[in-house]
Design an enzyme around this catalytic site. Structure first.
Site, PDB file in Angstrom:
ATOM      1  CG  MET A  43       0.706   4.836   5.228  1.00 20.98           C
ATOM      2  SD  MET A  43       1.908   6.186   5.329  1.00 20.98           S
ATOM      3  CE  MET A  43       2.987   5.585   6.618  1.00 20.98           C
ATOM      4  CG  HIS A  57      -7.290  12.364   4.353  1.00 15.62           C
ATOM      5  ND1 HIS A  57      -7.971  12.938   5.402  1.00 15.62           N
ATOM      6  CD2 HIS A  57      -6.092  11.959   4.853  1.00 15.62           C
ATOM      7  CE1 HIS A  57      -7.220  12.872   6.496  1.00 15.62           C
ATOM      8  NE2 HIS A  57      -6.075  12.285   6.188  1.00 15.62           N
ATOM      9  CG  HIS A  58      -5.518  10.030  -0.404  1.00 11.26           C
ATOM     10  ND1 HIS A  58      -5.990   8.764  -0.573  1.00 11.26           N
ATOM     11  CD2 HIS A  58      -4.988  10.043   0.861  1.00 11.26           C
ATOM     12  CE1 HIS A  58      -5.734   8.031   0.491  1.00 11.26           C
ATOM     13  NE2 HIS A  58      -5.125   8.799   1.396  1.00 11.26           N
ATOM     14  CE1 TYR A  93      -7.955   5.550  15.184  1.00  9.79           C
ATOM     15  CE2 TYR A  93      -7.953   6.882  17.175  1.00  9.79           C
ATOM     16  CZ  TYR A  93      -8.453   5.826  16.441  1.00  9.79           C
ATOM     17  OH  TYR A  93      -9.448   5.044  16.969  1.00  9.79           O
ATOM     18  N   GLY A 114       0.817  -1.216   0.000  1.00  7.42           N
ATOM     19  CA  GLY A 114       0.000   0.000   0.000  1.00  7.42           C
ATOM     20  C   GLY A 114       0.851   1.267   0.000  1.00  7.42           C
ATOM     21  N   GLY A 146      -8.822   9.138  11.121  1.00  9.53           N
ATOM     22  CA  GLY A 146      -8.384   8.821  12.485  1.00  9.53           C
ATOM     23  C   GLY A 146      -7.836  10.054  13.184  1.00  9.53           C
ATOM     24  N   GLY A 200      -1.174   1.788  12.838  1.00  8.48           N
ATOM     25  CA  GLY A 200      -1.556   3.130  12.402  1.00  8.48           C
ATOM     26  C   GLY A 200      -2.859   3.144  11.633  1.00  8.48           C
ATOM     27  CG  MET A 254       2.222   6.513  12.875  1.00  6.66           C
ATOM     28  SD  MET A 254       2.320   5.749  14.503  1.00  6.66           S
ATOM     29  CE  MET A 254       1.414   4.234  14.242  1.00  6.66           C
ATOM     30  CE  LYS A 257      -8.687   8.941   6.075  1.00  5.12           C
ATOM     31  NZ  LYS A 257      -7.944   7.737   6.518  1.00  5.12           N
TER      32      LYS A 257
HETATM   33  N1  LIG Z   1      -1.511   6.559  11.550  1.00  2.00           N
HETATM   34  C1  LIG Z   1      -0.986   7.235  10.533  1.00  2.00           C
HETATM   35  O1  LIG Z   1      -0.070   8.051  10.695  1.00  2.00           O
HETATM   36  C2  LIG Z   1      -1.488   6.942   9.158  1.00  2.00           C
HETATM   37  C3  LIG Z   1      -2.515   6.053   8.990  1.00  2.00           C
HETATM   38  N2  LIG Z   1      -2.912   5.690   7.740  1.00  2.00           N
HETATM   39  C4  LIG Z   1      -3.909   4.645   7.675  1.00  2.00           C
HETATM   40  O2  LIG Z   1      -3.263   3.446   7.263  1.00  2.00           O
HETATM   41  C5  LIG Z   1      -4.175   2.652   6.517  1.00  2.00           C
HETATM   42  C6  LIG Z   1      -3.567   2.312   5.165  1.00  2.00           C
HETATM   43  O3  LIG Z   1      -3.390   3.489   4.404  1.00  2.00           O
HETATM   44  P1  LIG Z   1      -2.770   3.436   2.930  1.00  2.00           P
HETATM   45  O4  LIG Z   1      -1.412   2.844   2.967  1.00  2.00           O
HETATM   46  O5  LIG Z   1      -2.968   4.789   2.363  1.00  2.00           O
HETATM   47  O6  LIG Z   1      -3.816   2.424   2.238  1.00  2.00           O
HETATM   48  P2  LIG Z   1      -3.568   1.433   1.007  1.00  2.00           P
HETATM   49  O7  LIG Z   1      -4.923   0.991   0.557  1.00  2.00           O
HETATM   50  O8  LIG Z   1      -2.648   2.053   0.023  1.00  2.00           O
HETATM   51  O9  LIG Z   1      -2.786   0.215   1.680  1.00  2.00           O
HETATM   52  C7  LIG Z   1      -3.383  -0.762   2.477  1.00  2.00           C
HETATM   53  C8  LIG Z   1      -2.784  -2.092   2.074  1.00  2.00           C
HETATM   54  O10 LIG Z   1      -3.274  -3.091   2.956  1.00  2.00           O
HETATM   55  C9  LIG Z   1      -3.645  -4.211   2.174  1.00  2.00           C
HETATM   56  N3  LIG Z   1      -4.615  -5.076   2.847  1.00  2.00           N
HETATM   57  C10 LIG Z   1      -5.946  -4.909   2.961  1.00  2.00           C
HETATM   58  N4  LIG Z   1      -6.492  -5.945   3.606  1.00  2.00           N
HETATM   59  C11 LIG Z   1      -5.475  -6.796   3.885  1.00  2.00           C
HETATM   60  C12 LIG Z   1      -5.405  -8.057   4.534  1.00  2.00           C
HETATM   61  N5  LIG Z   1      -6.504  -8.655   5.043  1.00  2.00           N
HETATM   62  N6  LIG Z   1      -4.206  -8.672   4.657  1.00  2.00           N
HETATM   63  C13 LIG Z   1      -3.092  -8.078   4.170  1.00  2.00           C
HETATM   64  N7  LIG Z   1      -3.085  -6.879   3.534  1.00  2.00           N
HETATM   65  C14 LIG Z   1      -4.278  -6.246   3.406  1.00  2.00           C
HETATM   66  C15 LIG Z   1      -4.243  -3.571   0.925  1.00  2.00           C
HETATM   67  O11 LIG Z   1      -4.366  -4.524  -0.104  1.00  2.00           O
HETATM   68  P3  LIG Z   1      -5.625  -4.408  -1.153  1.00  2.00           P
HETATM   69  O12 LIG Z   1      -5.350  -3.183  -1.959  1.00  2.00           O
HETATM   70  O13 LIG Z   1      -5.521  -5.686  -1.895  1.00  2.00           O
HETATM   71  O14 LIG Z   1      -6.856  -4.281  -0.306  1.00  2.00           O
HETATM   72  C16 LIG Z   1      -3.221  -2.494   0.656  1.00  2.00           C
HETATM   73  O15 LIG Z   1      -2.107  -2.962  -0.067  1.00  2.00           O
HETATM   74  C17 LIG Z   1      -5.465   3.451   6.447  1.00  2.00           C
HETATM   75  O16 LIG Z   1      -6.312   3.038   7.487  1.00  2.00           O
HETATM   76  C18 LIG Z   1      -5.004   4.888   6.684  1.00  2.00           C
HETATM   77  O17 LIG Z   1      -5.996   5.722   7.174  1.00  2.00           O
HETATM   78  C19 LIG Z   1      -2.351   6.223   6.631  1.00  2.00           C
HETATM   79  C20 LIG Z   1      -1.361   7.150   6.735  1.00  2.00           C
HETATM   80  C21 LIG Z   1      -0.832   7.595   8.016  1.00  2.00           C
HETATM   81  O1  LIG Z   2      -5.602   7.536   4.867  1.00  3.10           O
HETATM   82  C1  LIG Z   2      -4.680   8.372   4.919  1.00  3.10           C
HETATM   83  O2  LIG Z   2      -4.038   8.715   3.918  1.00  3.10           O
HETATM   84  C2  LIG Z   2      -4.336   8.955   6.216  1.00  3.10           C
HETATM   85  N1  LIG Z   2      -4.909   8.436   7.269  1.00  3.10           N
HETATM   86  C3  LIG Z   2      -4.696   8.812   8.619  1.00  3.10           C
HETATM   87  C4  LIG Z   2      -5.996   9.292   9.223  1.00  3.10           C
HETATM   88  O3  LIG Z   2      -7.045   8.688   8.955  1.00  3.10           O
HETATM   89  O4  LIG Z   2      -5.974  10.243  10.007  1.00  3.10           O
HETATM   90  C5  LIG Z   2      -3.523   9.732   8.811  1.00  3.10           C
HETATM   91  C6  LIG Z   2      -3.236  10.667   7.685  1.00  3.10           C
HETATM   92  O5  LIG Z   2      -4.082  11.772   7.780  1.00  3.10           O
HETATM   93  C7  LIG Z   2      -3.324  10.018   6.326  1.00  3.10           C
END
Ligand SMILES: NC(=O)C1=CN([C@@H]2O[C@H](COP(=O)(O)OP(=O)(O)OC[C@H]3O[C@@H](n4cnc5c(N)ncnc54)[C@H](OP(=O)(O)O)[C@@H]3O)[C@@H](O)[C@H]2O)C=CC1
Ligand SMILES: O=C(O)C1=N[C@H](C(=O)O)C[C@H](O)C1
Length: 269
Positions: free
Chosen positions: A12, A154-155, A122, A10, A164, A97, A124, A158
């Site tokens: 992240m 957000h993009h 929620y 993904g 979060g 996260g 980092m 999402k």
């Molecule tokens: N706490 C923080 O600072 C941040 C939090 N986030 C959060 O992190 C999460 C991910 O964000 P982001 O990277 O943008 O999302 P993406 O959709 O780009 O990445 C998520 C990945 O997880 C995979 N996935 C989904 N279900 C499973 C599973 N059961 N087993 C293994 N892999 C799985 C997805 O695969 P598939 O595409 O096949 O579903 C995808 O590759 C979101 O909840 C976002 O809000 C994001 C940025 C910062």
């Molecule tokens: O999905 C995202 O991209 C992000 N998710 C987190 C959230 O739900 O707050 C953190 C960041 O804003 C990016």
């Protein structure tokens, strides 16, 4: 320290792969995706656009948790509770996260914290966690004459709302006012909503383009308004925070922690 990634392919997951490649203290152990993902077997470095690293995406969650010192999870809420249980069983640090998680997931993380180190955040980034501390302070100082509204953008990819981070800010504001967020939360107003309920905390979520993450907490009073804003320019800020949490976790006793603990921002009770 050997670190593995859930959601390895993904947005992240790829940012983390790049940050860990450049880290002196963390090493990439492996990455998890669903068993039917087209990314299974792919080199994680190639996926992240930095050339081969010799570490491949796999679908065996047990092997990941058994082998890594810490697992970083930015994937889906469906993985949170089972991963917490695995982390507890293997004694692996679990840094989560993922947003959109609910009370049952938090309970699973707290239960895992009795046996291993769990860090939930929620957001980092250092900046967001500092703003959360300010939100708590401003909400406490201003009192209920000021209406609190939280706006995030957000993009377009999402999948959850409000973000979060918006929930984190809402919880900070509610704590400042000494109320429970679920009792005062207004999400997604639409139609004839009636007048604003005094003391409620409102949320609005915008989606579009490739916006990484923007949040504003507004305190709107009579003839004056305070706004606290955070804008993320790049996902690396989240990835660096998650790696920092892993390194911090390696020196902690089992427990359920948040990024405020990692960053030394925990409010004295
Ligand atoms: N706490 C923080 O600072 C941040 C939090 N986030 C959060 O992190 C999460 C991910 O964000 P982001 O990277 O943008 O999302 P993406 O959709 O780009 O990445 C998520 C990945 O997880 C995979 N996935 C989904 N279900 C499973 C599973 N059961 N087993 C293994 N892999 C799985 C997805 O695969 P598939 O595409 O096949 O579903 C995808 O590759 C979101 O909840 C976002 O809000 C994001 C940025 C910062
Ligand atoms: O999905 C995202 O991209 C992000 N998710 C987190 C959230 O739900 O707050 C953190 C960041 O804003 C990016």
């Amino acid at each position: 320290m050997q670190v593995a990634l859930l959601g390895a392919a993904g947005r992240m997951g790829q940012a983390l792969t790049r940050i860990i490649r450049d880290s002196d203290e963390a090493e990439l152990f492996g990455g998890l995706e669903r068993s039917d993902s087209p990314h299974i077997g792919q080199d994680m470095g190639e996926l992240a656009g930095i050339g081969p690293l010799g570490v491949r995406v796999e679908a065996d969650a047990e092997a990941i948790f058994a082998g890594a010192d810490a697992v970083i999870d930015f994937s889906t809420p469906a993985l949170t509770a089972p991963s917490a249980e695995r982390a507890a069983r293997h004694g692996t640090a679990y840094i989560v996260g993922t947003s959109g998680i609910g009370p049952d997931d938090i309970a699973a993380l707290q239960a895992a914290g009795e046996r291993t180190v769990v860090v939930q955040g929620y957001n980092m980034s250092l900046g967001v966690n500092l703003v959360a501390a300010l939100v708590r302070q401003v909400a406490a100082a201003l009192g209920p004459d000021f209406d609190i509204e939280i706006v995030e953008m957000h993009h377009r990819m999402k999948v959850d709302a409000p973000s979060g981070t918006a929930v984190l800010f809402g919880e900070a504001a509610a704590e400042g006012r000494r109320v429970a967020l679920p009792e005062v939360r207004d999400s997604g107003r639409d139609g004839i909503t009636g007048k604003r309920v005094p003391g409620h905390i409102g949320f609005a979520a915008l989606r579009g383009g490739n916006v990484v993450g923007e949040h504003t907490v507004l305190f709107a009073g009579e003839d004056e308004r305070i706004e606290l804003t955070h804008r993320a320019g790049n996902r690396d800020i989240f990835a660096r925070g998650a790696v920092r949490a892993c390194l911090w976790a390696s020196n902690q006793s089992p427990g359920f922690y948040t990024m405020a603990d990692v960053l030394g921002l925990r409010r004295p009770d």
